[in-house]
Motif scaffolding. Structure first.
Motif, PDB file in Angstrom:
ATOM      1  N   ALA A 166      41.672  61.768  42.158  1.00 59.17           N
ATOM      2  CA  ALA A 166      40.947  61.178  41.051  1.00 59.17           C
ATOM      3  C   ALA A 166      40.831  61.735  39.571  1.00 59.17           C
ATOM      4  O   ALA A 166      40.844  60.958  38.810  1.00 59.17           O
ATOM      5  CB  ALA A 166      39.443  61.265  41.533  1.00 59.17           C
ATOM      6  N   SER A 167      40.826  63.113  39.570  1.00 65.51           N
ATOM      7  CA  SER A 167      41.111  63.783  38.474  1.00 65.51           C
ATOM      8  C   SER A 167      42.179  63.488  37.817  1.00 65.51           C
ATOM      9  O   SER A 167      42.321  63.142  36.391  1.00 65.51           O
ATOM     10  CB  SER A 167      40.761  65.159  38.572  1.00 65.51           C
ATOM     11  OG  SER A 167      41.716  65.717  39.238  1.00 65.51           O
ATOM     12  N   ILE A 168      43.516  63.555  38.380  1.00 63.08           N
ATOM     13  CA  ILE A 168      44.650  63.134  37.908  1.00 63.08           C
ATOM     14  C   ILE A 168      44.808  61.941  37.251  1.00 63.08           C
ATOM     15  O   ILE A 168      45.304  61.424  36.243  1.00 63.08           O
ATOM     16  CB  ILE A 168      45.877  63.635  38.737  1.00 63.08           C
ATOM     17  CG1 ILE A 168      46.026  65.067  38.959  1.00 63.08           C
ATOM     18  CG2 ILE A 168      47.158  63.199  38.220  1.00 63.08           C
ATOM     19  CD1 ILE A 168      46.751  65.516  40.329  1.00 63.08           C
ATOM     20  N   THR A 169      44.271  61.013  38.139  1.00 62.02           N
ATOM     21  CA  THR A 169      44.516  59.561  37.743  1.00 62.02           C
ATOM     22  C   THR A 169      43.628  59.010  36.614  1.00 62.02           C
ATOM     23  O   THR A 169      44.179  58.336  35.519  1.00 62.02           O
ATOM     24  CB  THR A 169      43.930  58.553  39.097  1.00 62.02           C
ATOM     25  OG1 THR A 169      44.770  58.770  40.286  1.00 62.02           O
ATOM     26  CG2 THR A 169      44.298  57.159  38.629  1.00 62.02           C
ATOM     27  N   GLU A 218      52.838  61.048  43.386  1.00 57.96           N
ATOM     28  CA  GLU A 218      53.480  59.740  42.491  1.00 57.96           C
ATOM     29  C   GLU A 218      52.639  59.109  41.786  1.00 57.96           C
ATOM     30  O   GLU A 218      51.698  58.454  42.374  1.00 57.96           O
ATOM     31  CB  GLU A 218      54.714  58.991  43.274  1.00 57.96           C
ATOM     32  CG  GLU A 218      55.788  59.858  44.133  1.00 57.96           C
ATOM     33  CD  GLU A 218      56.596  58.833  44.976  1.00 57.96           C
ATOM     34  OE1 GLU A 218      56.165  57.755  45.030  1.00 57.96           O
ATOM     35  OE2 GLU A 218      57.468  59.466  45.573  1.00 57.96           O
ATOM     36  N   GLY A 219      52.916  58.677  40.375  1.00 58.24           N
ATOM     37  CA  GLY A 219      51.927  57.897  39.649  1.00 58.24           C
ATOM     38  C   GLY A 219      52.734  56.762  38.935  1.00 58.24           C
ATOM     39  O   GLY A 219      54.051  57.052  38.402  1.00 58.24           O
ATOM     40  N   ASP A 220      52.152  55.788  38.863  1.00 57.52           N
ATOM     41  CA  ASP A 220      52.873  54.479  38.228  1.00 57.52           C
ATOM     42  C   ASP A 220      51.362  53.930  37.595  1.00 57.52           C
ATOM     43  O   ASP A 220      50.999  52.975  38.345  1.00 57.52           O
ATOM     44  CB  ASP A 220      53.611  53.805  38.999  1.00 57.52           C
ATOM     45  CG  ASP A 220      54.374  52.675  38.147  1.00 57.52           C
ATOM     46  OD1 ASP A 220      54.014  52.403  36.807  1.00 57.52           O
ATOM     47  OD2 ASP A 220      55.283  51.822  38.602  1.00 57.52           O
ATOM     48  N   LEU A 221      50.866  54.109  36.622  1.00 59.15           N
ATOM     49  CA  LEU A 221      49.589  53.373  35.858  1.00 59.15           C
ATOM     50  C   LEU A 221      49.411  53.153  34.436  1.00 59.15           C
ATOM     51  O   LEU A 221      50.450  53.234  33.800  1.00 59.15           O
ATOM     52  CB  LEU A 221      48.380  54.472  36.537  1.00 59.15           C
ATOM     53  CG  LEU A 221      48.306  55.879  35.813  1.00 59.15           C
ATOM     54  CD1 LEU A 221      48.606  56.022  34.587  1.00 59.15           C
ATOM     55  CD2 LEU A 221      47.106  56.482  36.514  1.00 59.15           C
ATOM     56  N   ARG A 257      43.013  46.767  51.394  1.00 57.98           N
ATOM     57  CA  ARG A 257      43.170  48.047  50.636  1.00 57.98           C
ATOM     58  C   ARG A 257      44.391  47.662  49.452  1.00 57.98           C
ATOM     59  O   ARG A 257      45.228  47.166  50.033  1.00 57.98           O
ATOM     60  CB  ARG A 257      43.785  49.233  51.539  1.00 57.98           C
ATOM     61  CG  ARG A 257      44.071  50.317  50.575  1.00 57.98           C
ATOM     62  CD  ARG A 257      44.764  51.453  51.631  1.00 57.98           C
ATOM     63  NE  ARG A 257      45.189  52.532  51.049  1.00 57.98           N
ATOM     64  CZ  ARG A 257      46.300  52.934  50.956  1.00 57.98           C
ATOM     65  NH1 ARG A 257      47.501  51.913  50.981  1.00 57.98           N
ATOM     66  NH2 ARG A 257      46.910  54.040  50.443  1.00 57.98           N
ATOM     67  N   PRO A 258      43.993  47.770  48.234  1.00 58.39           N
ATOM     68  CA  PRO A 258      44.846  47.897  47.231  1.00 58.39           C
ATOM     69  C   PRO A 258      45.787  48.579  47.290  1.00 58.39           C
ATOM     70  O   PRO A 258      45.455  49.778  47.828  1.00 58.39           O
ATOM     71  CB  PRO A 258      44.054  47.791  45.912  1.00 58.39           C
ATOM     72  CG  PRO A 258      42.418  47.702  46.345  1.00 58.39           C
ATOM     73  CD  PRO A 258      42.452  48.268  47.635  1.00 58.39           C
ATOM     74  N   GLU A 259      46.922  48.457  46.812  1.00 57.25           N
ATOM     75  CA  GLU A 259      48.131  49.647  46.572  1.00 57.25           C
ATOM     76  C   GLU A 259      47.798  50.554  45.653  1.00 57.25           C
ATOM     77  O   GLU A 259      47.383  50.238  44.460  1.00 57.25           O
ATOM     78  CB  GLU A 259      49.601  48.998  46.085  1.00 57.25           C
ATOM     79  CG  GLU A 259      50.555  50.037  46.110  1.00 57.25           C
ATOM     80  CD  GLU A 259      51.082  50.504  47.344  1.00 57.25           C
ATOM     81  OE1 GLU A 259      51.766  51.457  47.296  1.00 57.25           O
ATOM     82  OE2 GLU A 259      50.733  49.753  48.433  1.00 57.25           O
ATOM     83  N   PRO A 260      47.790  51.966  45.995  1.00 54.54           N
ATOM     84  CA  PRO A 260      47.195  52.881  44.894  1.00 54.54           C
ATOM     85  C   PRO A 260      48.407  52.970  43.752  1.00 54.54           C
ATOM     86  O   PRO A 260      49.416  53.033  44.196  1.00 54.54           O
ATOM     87  CB  PRO A 260      46.974  54.350  45.692  1.00 54.54           C
ATOM     88  CG  PRO A 260      47.718  53.906  46.930  1.00 54.54           C
ATOM     89  CD  PRO A 260      47.694  52.452  47.285  1.00 54.54           C
ATOM     90  N   ASN A 261      47.924  53.050  42.779  1.00 53.06           N
ATOM     91  CA  ASN A 261      48.554  53.536  41.391  1.00 53.06           C
ATOM     92  C   ASN A 261      49.037  55.002  41.428  1.00 53.06           C
ATOM     93  O   ASN A 261      50.354  55.282  41.041  1.00 53.06           O
ATOM     94  CB  ASN A 261      48.240  53.345  39.948  1.00 53.06           C
ATOM     95  CG  ASN A 261      47.664  51.926  40.095  1.00 53.06           C
ATOM     96  OD1 ASN A 261      46.494  51.336  40.416  1.00 53.06           O
ATOM     97  ND2 ASN A 261      48.499  51.149  39.609  1.00 53.06           N
ATOM     98  N   VAL A 262      48.253  55.573  41.977  1.00 53.17           N
ATOM     99  CA  VAL A 262      48.528  57.316  41.971  1.00 53.17           C
ATOM    100  C   VAL A 262      48.387  57.861  43.564  1.00 53.17           C
ATOM    101  O   VAL A 262      47.221  57.457  43.917  1.00 53.17           O
ATOM    102  CB  VAL A 262      47.583  58.165  41.301  1.00 53.17           C
ATOM    103  CG1 VAL A 262      47.863  59.686  41.409  1.00 53.17           C
ATOM    104  CG2 VAL A 262      47.822  57.880  39.701  1.00 53.17           C
TER     105      VAL A 262
END
Length: 474
Positions: A295-298, A262-265, A240-245
């Motif tokens: 999904a929508s926020i990302t 939390e988000g960092d993208l 599993r990749p580390e999620p950005n959001v």
């Protein structure tokens, strides 16, 4: 090179068709696109798509496409004018939106069930999107034009929507091994932003492992969030990749949920990384909509040209959200005089499992399961459905044909009777849909149980929404 005269004739005819469609019955969302393509040919579509200064974002997946698209439209519309299309999942609906609307960015839902009719690689070349958003990919063994569609073909068709991309960004679910692999495989060509859950507050019970989409061996899971979505790894090195959001905490109450995100993208248009922290107060809309929210926020944070608005816009949209954003026919729990009936479409195993998890929040006494079956050549859907039914262990089961074959529905019922011997079968005809809707409504309303869950296959939105209307209006 597109013929200038041919293109302009197609565009003019398409725009005339848009005006005519406003006054005619049905197909208004696809007819102008059909007219344009008939006159100009598919080779004219790229020139039409190039009218969008920022390009297009396509949303696909097994479940959550319409809801994610709806939420993304709400978010992006706060920043810029957009052209949009959802629920009508064909190329002509996208072309119609390009003809009939104004805006610099296109946001288009695009459902795909196979490569022949879904033409995902063709759509990618014609629209040349700057973004593709994946929700989740689960077993969807449905018939397409009367032919059974293998899951391997279905999965490949989903991948093809982004496989040819040479620019832009992909937004995809890191918790779903299948969508995560799509991102990993394209990371050398385009930017990838992952979303997922990063809290133990959400944990599925009774989920089963799936095969590694990379090597075919069974995945190892340390945590299940929802069905095959979780934290996983494989001996081949895939993980599993580390999620950005990511959802980092959640508080579930009966009237509202608090979600910490939390988000960092990487923002594609600003060409830089952006960070944000959100605490959202949302209605208790079901665990599946947590993924649609992420999904929508990302996608919004990836493609908005106004990165300074991300936190304020997301809070404004989600803190003022009500249940009306859920598309017609989707699962809801209705209180009819102290009896709680959960009903809505669940036309594959993933969808029905989500419905069951949502309903379990309400059940504290014996309950009845009214199950509407899949059709012939849809045995895999039944198998997935039946796992969920057995995990819920209802006190009584009623079986009704959800699609056309009464004989196949009775065959499914006989299998169910092996574990639930008092299950009842009602051979309601698909051709008499009004009668079927009325009888399903009566079954739930007149049930001896305080809690009733009614879900499975059917006329998707139309049937379920009509049952809900009848139930509420009485």
């Amino acid at each position: 090179m597109v013929n200038f005269f041919k293109f302009n004739m197609a565009k003019l005819s398409g725009k005339v068709a848009c005006q005519l469609a406003k006054h005619g019955p049905g197909s208004g969302g696809t007819y102008p696109g059909h007219v344009f393509t008939k006159i100009g040919g598919q080779e004219s579509i790229p020139k039409l798509a190039s009218d969008l200064k920022l390009g297009s974002v396509l949303i696909t997946g097994t479940n959550g496409k319409t809801t994610t698209t709806t939420l993304l439209i709400k978010l992006m519309s706060k920043d810029i004018q957009i052209r949009k299309s959802y629920e009508n999942n064909i190329l002509n609906s996208i072309v119609t939106a390009l003809l009939n609307q104004k805006g610099d960015l296109g946001i288009f839902e695009y459902g795909i069930r196979d490569m022949t009719y879904g033409i995902p690689d063709t759509v990618q070349k014609l629209i040349n999107p700057v973004g593709v958003v994946y929700t989740t990919i689960s077993q969807e063994h449905t018939q397409v034009a009367g032919v059974k569609n293998p899951f391997e073909s279905y999965y490949k068709a989903k991948k093809l929507l982004s496989e040819g991309m040479e620019r832009g960004a992909i937004v995809t679910n890191s918790d779903d091994p299948r969508t995560a692999l799509i991102g990993l495989d394209k990371s050398k060509d385009v930017d990838i932003n992952y979303y997922g859950i990063e809290t133990d507050v959400i944990e599925d019970i009774g989920a089963e492992t799936i095969e590694c989409p990379k090597c075919g061996k069974e995945l190892n899971y340390s945590h299940f969030f929802l069905n095959h979505r979780g934290i996983y790894s494989c001996e081949c090195g895939f993980k599993r990749p580390e999620p950005n959001v990511k959802l980092v905490n959640a508080e579930f109450n009966s009237d509202s949920w608090i979600l910490d995100i939390e988000g960092d993208l990487y923002n594609y248009f600003a060409k830089k990384n952006v960070k944000f922290n959100l605490k959202l107060n949302v209605p208790p809309f079901g665990f599946h909509n947590i993924y649609n929210t992420l999904a929508s926020i990302t996608a919004y944070a990836t493609f908005t040209p106004k990165v300074e608005n991300i936190e304020s816009t997301v809070k404004d949209v989600f803190n003022n959200l009500d249940m009306s954003f859920i598309p017609p026919g989707r699962f809801e729990v209705v209180d009819i005089g102290g009896k709680f009936v959960g009903l809505g479409q669940g036309d594959n195993g993933d969808a029905l499992k989500i419905n069951a998890m949502f309903m379990k929040q309400f059940i504290d006494a014996p309950f009845e399961f009214i199950y509407t079956t899949p059709d012939e050549k849809e045995e895999e859907i039944f198998e997935d459905h039946y796992k969920v039914i057995k995990s819920m262990n209802p006190d009584h089961v009623i079986v009704v044909p959800g699609r056309k074959s009464i004989e196949k529905a009775e065959e499914y019922c006989n299998i169910i009777k092996q574990d639930f011997p008092d299950a009842d079968f009602y051979p309601l005809s698909y051709d008499e849909m009004d009668v079927r809707i009325e009888r399903l409504n009566e079954m739930a309303r007149n049930s001896d149980y305080k809690y009733v869950i009614m879900t499975g296959c059917g006329e998707e939105q139309a049937m379920w929404e009509e049952i809900k209307k009848k139930m509420i209006n009485r």
